[in-house]
Design a protein around this motif. Structure first.
Motif, PDB file in Angstrom:
ATOM      1  N   ARG A 115     -73.357 -25.847 -43.789  1.00  0.00           N
ATOM      2  CA  ARG A 115     -72.194 -25.006 -44.068  1.00  0.00           C
ATOM      3  C   ARG A 115     -72.072 -23.897 -43.011  1.00  0.00           C
ATOM      4  O   ARG A 115     -70.971 -23.597 -42.547  1.00  0.00           O
ATOM      5  CB  ARG A 115     -72.346 -24.413 -45.463  1.00  0.00           C
ATOM      6  N   ALA A 116     -73.187 -23.311 -42.615  1.00  0.00           N
ATOM      7  CA  ALA A 116     -73.176 -22.255 -41.597  1.00  0.00           C
ATOM      8  C   ALA A 116     -72.690 -22.793 -40.253  1.00  0.00           C
ATOM      9  O   ALA A 116     -71.945 -22.107 -39.537  1.00  0.00           O
ATOM     10  CB  ALA A 116     -74.564 -21.648 -41.457  1.00  0.00           C
ATOM     11  N   LYS A 117     -73.103 -24.006 -39.904  1.00  0.00           N
ATOM     12  CA  LYS A 117     -72.658 -24.608 -38.637  1.00  0.00           C
ATOM     13  C   LYS A 117     -71.152 -24.856 -38.653  1.00  0.00           C
ATOM     14  O   LYS A 117     -70.461 -24.606 -37.659  1.00  0.00           O
ATOM     15  CB  LYS A 117     -73.401 -25.918 -38.393  1.00  0.00           C
ATOM     16  N   ALA A 148     -68.815 -30.567 -33.681  1.00  0.00           N
ATOM     17  CA  ALA A 148     -68.179 -31.033 -34.918  1.00  0.00           C
ATOM     18  C   ALA A 148     -68.435 -32.519 -35.126  1.00  0.00           C
ATOM     19  O   ALA A 148     -68.619 -32.972 -36.264  1.00  0.00           O
ATOM     20  CB  ALA A 148     -66.680 -30.751 -34.876  1.00  0.00           C
ATOM     21  N   GLY A 149     -68.460 -33.287 -34.045  1.00  0.00           N
ATOM     22  CA  GLY A 149     -68.752 -34.715 -34.152  1.00  0.00           C
ATOM     23  C   GLY A 149     -70.143 -34.970 -34.710  1.00  0.00           C
ATOM     24  O   GLY A 149     -70.353 -35.916 -35.468  1.00  0.00           O
ATOM     25  N   ALA A 150     -71.086 -34.119 -34.358  1.00  0.00           N
ATOM     26  CA  ALA A 150     -72.443 -34.249 -34.890  1.00  0.00           C
ATOM     27  C   ALA A 150     -72.487 -33.957 -36.388  1.00  0.00           C
ATOM     28  O   ALA A 150     -73.408 -34.387 -37.080  1.00  0.00           O
ATOM     29  CB  ALA A 150     -73.385 -33.312 -34.147  1.00  0.00           C
ATOM     30  N   ASP A 161     -63.779 -28.807 -26.109  1.00  0.00           N
ATOM     31  CA  ASP A 161     -64.597 -30.007 -25.902  1.00  0.00           C
ATOM     32  C   ASP A 161     -66.025 -29.799 -26.411  1.00  0.00           C
ATOM     33  O   ASP A 161     -66.597 -30.694 -27.036  1.00  0.00           O
ATOM     34  CB  ASP A 161     -64.623 -30.397 -24.423  1.00  0.00           C
ATOM     35  N   ARG A 162     -66.593 -28.629 -26.148  1.00  0.00           N
ATOM     36  CA  ARG A 162     -67.944 -28.332 -26.652  1.00  0.00           C
ATOM     37  C   ARG A 162     -67.954 -28.273 -28.175  1.00  0.00           C
ATOM     38  O   ARG A 162     -68.877 -28.771 -28.829  1.00  0.00           O
ATOM     39  CB  ARG A 162     -68.463 -27.021 -26.065  1.00  0.00           C
ATOM     40  N   TRP A 189     -60.307 -30.226 -40.736  1.00  0.00           N
ATOM     41  CA  TRP A 189     -61.566 -30.857 -41.127  1.00  0.00           C
ATOM     42  C   TRP A 189     -62.571 -29.807 -41.596  1.00  0.00           C
ATOM     43  O   TRP A 189     -63.239 -29.986 -42.614  1.00  0.00           O
ATOM     44  CB  TRP A 189     -62.148 -31.651 -39.954  1.00  0.00           C
ATOM     45  N   ALA A 190     -62.685 -28.709 -40.856  1.00  0.00           N
ATOM     46  CA  ALA A 190     -63.668 -27.672 -41.188  1.00  0.00           C
ATOM     47  C   ALA A 190     -63.352 -27.035 -42.539  1.00  0.00           C
ATOM     48  O   ALA A 190     -64.262 -26.823 -43.349  1.00  0.00           O
ATOM     49  CB  ALA A 190     -63.705 -26.606 -40.093  1.00  0.00           C
TER      50      ALA A 190
END
Length: 93
Positions: A24-26, A64-66, A58-59, A10-11
């Motif tokens: 993009r940085a995140k 990533a969900g956000a 998990d973190r 996904w990333a």
């Protein structure tokens, strides 16, 4: 396929399409952490290393969900819930 592998795919895909620098940085930070640390599935079951690696994943999954990532397991759960709700109401979905 593990959630870690799904997040990496996904990333990489998201980076190829993302135009906003902050977002993009995140995504790059998540991808870097995923590649830097071992996948929990490859560590011994019941070990402290595996537990810590799973907590880290998990973190990252929350972060990533956000940003728009949805794991396959969550998508399946949503679809099953929708079908069950539709069946209990007597309407086909």
């Amino acid at each position: 396929m593990s959630v870690t592998d799904e997040m990496v795919e996904w990333a990489v895909e998201a980076l190829s399409h993302e135009a906003h620098a902050a977002r993009r940085a995140k995504i790059e930070a998540i991808l870097t952490q995923l590649r830097e640390f071992p996948d929990p599935a490859g560590l011994p079951v019941g070990s402290t290393q595996r537990f810590l690696a799973q907590r880290r994943v998990d973190r990252l999954l929350v972060r990533a969900g956000a940003l728009g990532f949805e794991p396959t397991s969550l998508a399946l759960k949503k679809e099953m819930g929708k079908q069950i709700a539709g069946a209990s109401l007597g309407i086909p979905l």
